[in-house]
Design an enzyme around this catalytic site. Structure first.
Site, PDB file in Angstrom:
ATOM      1  N   GLU A 270       0.835  -1.205   0.000  1.00 58.56           N
ATOM      2  CA  GLU A 270       0.000   0.000   0.000  1.00 58.56           C
ATOM      3  C   GLU A 270       0.872   1.258   0.000  1.00 58.56           C
ATOM      4  OE1 GLU A 270      -3.441   0.124  -0.284  1.00 58.56           O
ATOM      5  OE2 GLU A 270      -2.995  -1.953  -0.798  1.00 58.56           O
ATOM      6  N   TRP A 273       1.907   1.732  -3.493  1.00 60.48           N
ATOM      7  CA  TRP A 273       0.824   2.325  -4.291  1.00 60.48           C
ATOM      8  C   TRP A 273       0.837   3.849  -4.144  1.00 60.48           C
ATOM      9  CZ3 TRP A 273      -2.312   1.043  -8.110  1.00 60.48           C
ATOM     10  CH2 TRP A 273      -2.590  -0.300  -8.354  1.00 60.48           C
ATOM     11  N   TRP A 301     -21.104  11.134 -19.316  1.00 61.22           N
ATOM     12  CA  TRP A 301     -21.597  11.019 -17.941  1.00 61.22           C
ATOM     13  C   TRP A 301     -22.970  11.658 -17.815  1.00 61.22           C
ATOM     14  CZ3 TRP A 301     -18.555   7.850 -15.334  1.00 61.22           C
ATOM     15  CH2 TRP A 301     -17.188   7.797 -15.634  1.00 61.22           C
ATOM     16  N   ASN A 336     -10.642   2.835   3.514  1.00 62.26           N
ATOM     17  CA  ASN A 336     -10.271   2.715   2.106  1.00 62.26           C
ATOM     18  C   ASN A 336     -11.219   1.804   1.325  1.00 62.26           C
ATOM     19  OD1 ASN A 336      -8.319   3.334  -0.065  1.00 62.26           O
ATOM     20  ND2 ASN A 336      -8.011   1.129  -0.047  1.00 62.26           N
ATOM     21  N   TRP A 354     -16.408  10.887 -12.468  1.00 59.97           N
ATOM     22  CA  TRP A 354     -15.521  10.627 -11.333  1.00 59.97           C
ATOM     23  C   TRP A 354     -14.897  11.905 -10.790  1.00 59.97           C
ATOM     24  CZ3 TRP A 354     -10.435  12.095 -11.959  1.00 59.97           C
ATOM     25  CH2 TRP A 354      -9.996  12.303 -13.265  1.00 59.97           C
ATOM     26  N   TRP A 377      -9.627   7.468  -7.412  1.00 62.27           N
ATOM     27  CA  TRP A 377     -10.857   7.673  -8.176  1.00 62.27           C
ATOM     28  C   TRP A 377     -10.731   7.133  -9.594  1.00 62.27           C
ATOM     29  CZ3 TRP A 377     -15.786   8.737  -7.294  1.00 62.27           C
ATOM     30  CH2 TRP A 377     -16.125   9.158  -6.010  1.00 62.27           C
TER      31      TRP A 377
END
Length: 473
Positions: A270, A273, A301, A336, A354, A377
């Site tokens: 993590e 990341w 969208w 998370n 988004w 996102w």
């Protein structure tokens, strides 16, 4: 002989332990002037959107840092204004021959630093990461767009060890006199996140270094929204109240091999990341404006302001989504796994852009970070670098049953559902009128009916994504 003063320009490194910029300033041998510049342009920036809670956390961190500096004979100087105006004036005021700061990766930070360098002797030392983004590249020199090979390359570089972490200075030499400093405002208390380096280090020790450290259960517990299984260090990483190098050291010491699916290995992944998203932002700054994957930039969208507001307020009728959004509103933080669930719901169930979710999170989150927020996102929406497949649409009921099996999380943040039987707490619309009455609520009056039928929206969403991809073919 003492050297001339060095200005330590503090930005995202509100700490004394393992601080390369502070260490470089001290090594020059002269007085050190710690300064934080409140930059109005940064506070107005859309992607650094000012959050009341995040500002309160930052102010608390500045007060804590000032106290730590005073205990060592120095003090924090706070100035308001554009850095390329404030810093040259301060250089002249104190007779400094250098401004030393930790580097940063965002587009605005890099423009800001270039402007300061044109008018003041600025030296950048390191970045808020373990490895500089320019140092983890493919063999051909291109940046990685897929996490797994990036992670392998990241691990292949020399990793920090505890004896290499930079010690907290015992004392800091200061310039004579009393430099003018703006007041740090008293801010709203954040009980869930006391600001400052001391709290950050306490959390790191509790999570990774104590005998019963949660890091060893992290692989199993990290996705359970009903458990205290995460480090809750993200706000402290955001403002550098804890060193990412120190976190990596703690993870590797908890599991020296750091391999497989052990808790420490998963937590270390993590952390990587986080570095992946910072590296992506460094090399592809336009991800803050558009999908990283060009195939998905033409998605049509829905313009659905009422649905967006229902999502923001936690009134979608899906308890796991609403509980998470209420947690965000009340605390400025969200688990998370919950972030992924609500992001999937907004983009895939409601087919809402988004970027509207990303912006809302930046307004609300104590740990709101442009790189991590944007990366998360885009990953969930399926439009980013190494994103989840576009056809992955989280089922909010199944997610809730898996990661909040007893409804503990939902009932905490949605007390109106406290008496709903566990078997239907994640789909209360299935309760009959008498069961609703027994549970003390009524769908449509005390808790909303689902604003969309999850089972019915899949084809609508997939069609929108397929059409966007076809338009780029």
């Amino acid at each position: 002989m003492r050297g001339r003063p060095a200005i330590w320009w503090i930005r995202r490194d509100l700490r004394l332990f393992d601080n390369p910029a502070l260490t470089a300033a001290l090594q020059r041998g002269g007085p050190v002037v710690p300064v934080f510049v409140r930059d109005p342009a940064l506070l107005r920036s859309r992607h650094h959107r000012r959050s009341v809670r995040r500002q309160a956390f930052l102010d608390g961190g500045l007060r804590a840092l000032d106290a730590d500096l005073r205990a060592r004979g120095a003090r924090l100087i706070v100035r308001d204004g554009a850095p390329d105006m404030v810093l040259p004036a301060l250089v002249t005021e104190v007779g400094a021959d250098i401004v030393i700061a930790e580097g940063d990766v965002s587009p605005y930070a890099r423009r800001r630093d270039a402007a300061v360098r044109s008018v003041a002797p600025l030296e950048l030392v390191g970045v808020p990461m373990v490895h500089h983004p320019a140092s983890v590249l493919k063999p051909d020199g291109a940046p990685y767009s897929v996490f797994t090979p990036f992670s392998r390359a990241w691990h292949a570089r020399v990793l920090p060890e505890r004896h290499l972490l930079l010690a907290t200075p015992v004392a800091l030499p200061r310039v004579p006199g009393d430099l003018m400093s703006a007041a740090i405002p008293d801010a709203v208390s954040l009980p869930a996140f006391p600001a400052g380096e001391a709290e950050a280090l306490r959390r790191l020790r509790r999570f990774a270094e104590s005998p019963e450290a949660a890091i060893h259960r992290y692989g199993a517990d990290r996705d359970r929204v009903d458990r205290d299984g995460t480090s809750t260090l993200s706000p402290y990483f955001r403002f550098g109240m804890v060193s990412p190098r120190a976190a990596v050291v703690a993870a590797r010491e908890a599991d020296p091999e750091a391999a497989g699916r052990t808790g420490p290995a998963v937590w270390l992944s993590e952390l990587v990341w986080r570095e992946f998203y910072l590296t992506t932002l460094f090399h592809r700054p336009r991800v803050l404006q558009e999908a990283s994957n060009a195939s998905w930039r033409e998605i049509v969208w829905r313009d659905a302001p009422q649905d967006l507001r229902a999502w923001q307020d936690g009134r979608t009728g899906y308890p796991i989504v609403d509980a998470a959004m209420r947690q965000l509103i009340e605390t400025g933080w969200m688990h998370n796994r919950a972030r992924m669930i609500v992001a999937s719901f907004l983009t895939k169930d409601l087919l809402i852009d988004w970027r509207l979710g990303e912006s809302w999170f930046m307004e609300q989150l104590v740990d709101g970070d442009p790189a991590a927020n944007n990366g998360g996102w885009q990953w969930t929406a399926g439009v980013g670098t190494d994103a989840a497949p576009y056809f992955r649409i989280f089922n909010p009921v199944l997610q809730a049953k898996k990661f909040d099996p007893d409804g503990t999380y939902v009932k905490r943040w949605l007390p109106v559902l406290a008496r709903v039987p566990v078997r239907l707490v994640h789909e209360p619309w299935r309760l009959g009128p008498q069961e609703q009455q027994a549970a003390g609520f009524r769908i449509g009056r005390d808790y909303p009916a689902p604003i969309v039928d999850h089972r019915a929206i899949r084809e609508r969403t997939l069609a929108a994504y397929r059409q966007a991809r076809a338009s780029k073919a």
